[in-house]
Design a protein around this motif. Structure first.
Motif, PDB file in Angstrom:
ATOM      1  N   SER A 208       0.841  -1.204   0.000  1.00  0.00           N
ATOM      2  CA  SER A 208       0.000   0.000   0.000  1.00  0.00           C
ATOM      3  C   SER A 208       0.879   1.258   0.000  1.00  0.00           C
ATOM      4  O   SER A 208       2.069   1.208   0.326  1.00  0.00           O
ATOM      5  N   ILE A 209       0.265   2.377  -0.384  1.00  0.00           N
ATOM      6  CA  ILE A 209       0.956   3.673  -0.324  1.00  0.00           C
ATOM      7  C   ILE A 209       1.419   3.950   1.091  1.00  0.00           C
ATOM      8  O   ILE A 209       2.541   4.400   1.323  1.00  0.00           O
ATOM      9  N   ALA A 210       0.544   3.667   2.052  1.00  0.00           N
ATOM     10  CA  ALA A 210       0.871   3.972   3.447  1.00  0.00           C
ATOM     11  C   ALA A 210       2.078   3.156   3.920  1.00  0.00           C
ATOM     12  O   ALA A 210       2.963   3.673   4.592  1.00  0.00           O
ATOM     13  N   TYR A 211       2.085   1.848   3.553  1.00  0.00           N
ATOM     14  CA  TYR A 211       3.215   1.022   3.976  1.00  0.00           C
ATOM     15  C   TYR A 211       4.508   1.545   3.352  1.00  0.00           C
ATOM     16  O   TYR A 211       5.547   1.638   4.019  1.00  0.00           O
ATOM     17  N   ARG A 212       4.418   1.933   2.050  1.00  0.00           N
ATOM     18  CA  ARG A 212       5.627   2.430   1.381  1.00  0.00           C
ATOM     19  C   ARG A 212       6.088   3.749   1.974  1.00  0.00           C
ATOM     20  O   ARG A 212       7.281   4.014   2.107  1.00  0.00           O
ATOM     21  N   ALA A 213       5.123   4.580   2.388  1.00  0.00           N
ATOM     22  CA  ALA A 213       5.482   5.847   3.036  1.00  0.00           C
ATOM     23  C   ALA A 213       6.214   5.593   4.354  1.00  0.00           C
ATOM     24  O   ALA A 213       7.209   6.254   4.673  1.00  0.00           O
ATOM     25  N   ALA A 214       5.711   4.603   5.095  1.00  0.00           N
ATOM     26  CA  ALA A 214       6.360   4.268   6.372  1.00  0.00           C
ATOM     27  C   ALA A 214       7.764   3.727   6.127  1.00  0.00           C
ATOM     28  O   ALA A 214       8.724   4.066   6.834  1.00  0.00           O
ATOM     29  N   GLU A 215       7.882   2.892   5.118  1.00  0.00           N
ATOM     30  CA  GLU A 215       9.170   2.301   4.759  1.00  0.00           C
ATOM     31  C   GLU A 215      10.188   3.397   4.417  1.00  0.00           C
ATOM     32  O   GLU A 215      11.330   3.388   4.900  1.00  0.00           O
ATOM     33  N   LYS A 216       9.751   4.354   3.581  1.00  0.00           N
ATOM     34  CA  LYS A 216      10.644   5.451   3.168  1.00  0.00           C
ATOM     35  C   LYS A 216      11.022   6.336   4.355  1.00  0.00           C
ATOM     36  O   LYS A 216      12.177   6.770   4.484  1.00  0.00           O
ATOM     37  N   ALA A 217      10.027   6.610   5.220  1.00  0.00           N
ATOM     38  CA  ALA A 217      10.285   7.458   6.393  1.00  0.00           C
ATOM     39  C   ALA A 217      11.341   6.820   7.287  1.00  0.00           C
ATOM     40  O   ALA A 217      12.294   7.472   7.722  1.00  0.00           O
ATOM     41  N   ILE A 218      11.171   5.526   7.529  1.00  0.00           N
ATOM     42  CA  ILE A 218      12.123   4.820   8.397  1.00  0.00           C
ATOM     43  C   ILE A 218      13.488   4.755   7.728  1.00  0.00           C
ATOM     44  O   ILE A 218      14.528   4.982   8.374  1.00  0.00           O
ATOM     45  N   GLU A 219      13.490   4.483   6.438  1.00  0.00           N
ATOM     46  CA  GLU A 219      14.775   4.394   5.727  1.00  0.00           C
ATOM     47  C   GLU A 219      15.539   5.710   5.845  1.00  0.00           C
ATOM     48  O   GLU A 219      16.747   5.717   6.092  1.00  0.00           O
ATOM     49  N   GLU A 220      14.811   6.838   5.705  1.00  0.00           N
ATOM     50  CA  GLU A 220      15.476   8.141   5.777  1.00  0.00           C
ATOM     51  C   GLU A 220      15.961   8.429   7.202  1.00  0.00           C
ATOM     52  O   GLU A 220      17.083   8.901   7.399  1.00  0.00           O
ATOM     53  N   ALA A 221      15.138   8.127   8.177  1.00  0.00           N
ATOM     54  CA  ALA A 221      15.503   8.446   9.569  1.00  0.00           C
ATOM     55  C   ALA A 221      16.572   7.512  10.118  1.00  0.00           C
ATOM     56  O   ALA A 221      17.445   7.914  10.877  1.00  0.00           O
TER      57      ALA A 221
END
Lengths: 455, 455
Positions: free
Chosen positions: A372-385
């Motif tokens: 989902s978009i939401a899961y991918r957003a969470a994935e990207k957020a964590i990857e960046e942080a």
């Protein structure tokens, strides 16, 4: 206007102080003695939402403890994130095992020790502070709605009524929850499944009064002995649950899925050393990761009967009781399992005792999609942080409301937890790393940013 | 000078009032919180002995609670009766099941309800009043010595030291104890045997702290489950105790002896109705009278572990505990049995837990001869007072000090109890019939008379 980083640095100490104030409320939802405290906690949460810039903040009464609602709508064209959390906590018992008082947060070794530090005050409050951060720096990119309840630890009995009555108000694009764990700050992870729950209390009654064990012992069935025999029969020799039809609805994972799951780092020696045990236990044929993630379990949460004070009392007690909970995997239905348990337990009770099974709260298992978009957003957020992509994991715990949101609001949930399995949830000396608290506050705005971008 | 009957009638109400005053002392020996009360009870007993005419009354300190001594020596040629009793009582828990407060004696239906009413305040105090009666009416025919202790309910730990140090002072011809039951006022009986006792506390430890049952459940052995399995394994399918060598020293009774024993009246339907149970339980091949009299037993007196408060807490507890007592028959040695239990329990504990066994007090089994002068005196006294010869019975309870008196003082004991099995000993709503209290006070002087005559 300050940048997110600047604002964070300038307000670090206050962000901690406010959490400490929140942790000082003994908001134990299970015990009626704390009702006033639970209500005062709701008031504090509502005030802090207002202070952070939320609008339409309301302490919504329920048949039990209130739900705190607040929102910030920046535009009808923006996606909406519904943040769920809970301000109630587990009972602190056994009190004598706490190194410092459960409701006086204390920092040791960079960790905040207090009941609720991780579950869930420390985690939902990250969202309040991340929201303040985005508001204050003009970076809010999604509409935000907060729904913080006070009955999660007792089964969220009144949340369903509230959700059904407030579908319009709660309309959103995703539910975001921080009430789970990640593997570690070095190995970030995202939970993609949660187990369901069936919780029952059993009572075994023998004689109609406590008896002298010398006068009646040997001739009258002892309910503690019988309860022990009944409990012992609930697992077979392979530690499988011996309730007929219990596994009927369990969907077995493919060997590929199991392989993937077992790729998560797991150090058995360190696990055992941390818990102080010499050997692991569990269902034959499954690894520890599988046993706590994809397999159903039956656990004794409490047992009591007879004389439990100091010294010796030669009593043959009238009653013995136990609290038993079963964790369920996707496709198992808690109500069906509760009925299976009850029928089985009643059927195996011998004629010389009577048994009573009382259901407590239950919860549906849940699986969250990883595409989902939401899961991918969470994935990207964590990857960046964190500088690393999160590993998808299956959590052993239960957040029964995930399926409620799916059924009633048609919403998927993202489980972006920042706790650790070793945070002593539901145990004495519950803790939350200060580093995880701030890492969460840092990650959440990135989620909002990427969720808006991808939507 | 009044006759015994006249004196009794004139002082009936006072005899009751004094017992009520004695019952108001919460002399719970097991709980250190009551230490002061236990000591005040000893002072009251000492004062009442003096008032009744006893000499050399002394509150003898021990390492625990004091022993009250008093005597009346009327002549070196007279036989001497050593009266033993105990002024301490069992804890009143569970408090909520008492219909009236345990330490506020209340009369209902001709019965005195209070903790200690029967065990043993109501019974030993009959001897104090019977002694007063004999003194006041000039009918004392034996020397009398009183030894009333305050630690019977916690194993008489310090009585042995006292007895060994006071052999001269305690020299006597018989020990007379009223701390047991008879069948009924219509069917008087005399106990001729008592079971011994081995009492242990077990602790099963799994993980080093309480865990979240969702996060760790299924992978870490639950100490409550394991304790239940261990307890369940302590009886086999015939309800025999499954500890190797447990029955080695049990002397089986002959079929003639068993036949005689089973002649005592026993109404199974009434027994079950009184206890509110549908079926009896016990060792295969033995009757209820045998199971509670001549067979050893293993009873669970208490169990606790995990969360036992209201509501639901999803904890996988660190520890689970149980209190277990074994009643032993003549020729079984409590110390040997405690070792057998401990070794067995440790040997069956699986690798994923650790177990600890802590022994509490024990006591030797005892058999009293039915052909002694003292037994015959008791038989004649009861026959005269009740109009019927007493039936010899084997009691299920334990009075560990019987074997102490035999070994240290060379004295046999007469167990002339006036309680009933239904008196709720060690249970809520303990009671003692007023009729039994006065019947006891009437019978005791007859024992002294016949013991002097037969000696």
């Amino acid at each position: 206007m300050k940048t997110i980083n600047e604002y964070m640095e300038a307000n670090r100490q206050r962000f901690l102080d406010e959490l400490f104030e929140l942790l000082r409320f003994p908001s134990v939802s299970a015990d009626p003695a704390y009702s006033e405290d639970v209500h005062r906690t709701a008031e504090y949460v509502a005030q802090k939402l207002k202070d952070a810039g939320a609008e339409n903040v309301e302490i919504c009464p329920t048949a039990g403890h209130p739900i705190v609602y607040g929102e910030k709508i920046i535009g009808p064209d923006k996606p909406t994130v519904l943040v769920y959390g809970h301000y109630d906590v587990q009972p602190p018992d056994p009190m004598e095992l706490w190194e410092t008082p459960p409701f006086e947060p204390t920092v040791r070794d960079g960790k905040i020790f207090a009941r609720g530090a991780c579950d869930d005050k420390g985690q939902f409050y990250m969202h309040v502070k991340a929201f303040e951060l985005m508001q204050a720096t003009g970076t809010l990119s999604c509409n935000v709605k907060f729904m913080i309840e006070g009955e999660e630890e007792v089964g969220s009995d009144n949340l369903g009524v509230f959700v059904k009555a407030n579908k319009e108000r709660l309309a959103a694009d995703v539910v975001l929850i921080s009430d789970t764990a990640m593997i570690s700050l070095d190995t970030p992870s995202l939970e993609t499944g949660l187990r369901g729950l069936s919780y029952v209390e059993v009572e075994v009654t023998g004689p109609n009064r406590d008896l002298h064990s010398g006068v009646y012992g040997g001739a009258v069935a002892n309910p503690v002995t019988i309860l022990a025999q009944l409990i012992a029969s609930l697992h077979d020799e392979n530690n499988r649950i011996a309730i007929p039809n219990f596994y009927d609805d369990v969907v077995e994972l493919s060997s590929t899925e199991r392989e993937l799951l077992n790729k998560a780092p797991f150090d058995e020696a360190a696990y055992k050393a941390d818990l102080g045990i010499k050997a692991l236990w569990g269902e034959k044929g499954y690894t520890t990761i599988e046993r706590t993630g994809i397999r159903p379990t039956l656990e004794l949460n409490g047992i009591w009967g007879g004389y439990i004070g100091k010294g010796a009392k030669t009593v043959l007690p009238s009653k013995a009781n136990a609290k038993i909970s079963m964790r369920l995997v996707p496709n198992q239905d808690p109500d069906k399992i509760t009925v299976l348990f009850t029928k089985h337990f009643e059927s195996i009770a011998p004629a010389y005792v009577t048994v009573k099974v009382t259901p407590h709260h239950g919860g549906q298992p849940a699986v969250t999609p990883t595409d989902s978009i939401a899961y991918r957003a969470a994935e990207k957020a964590i990857e960046e942080a964190f500088g690393k992509k999160p590993i998808p994991t299956r959590g052993g715990g239960s957040i029964p409301i995930v399926s409620l949101f799916e059924n009633e609001l048609g919403l998927k949930t993202v489980l972006m937890g920042f706790g650790l399995d070793s945070d002593n949830l539901h145990s004495p000396n519950e803790k939350y790393d200060i580093a995880n608290y701030f890492k969460g506050i840092e990650t959440i705005p990135l989620f909002h940013k990427y969720f808006a971008e991808l939507s």
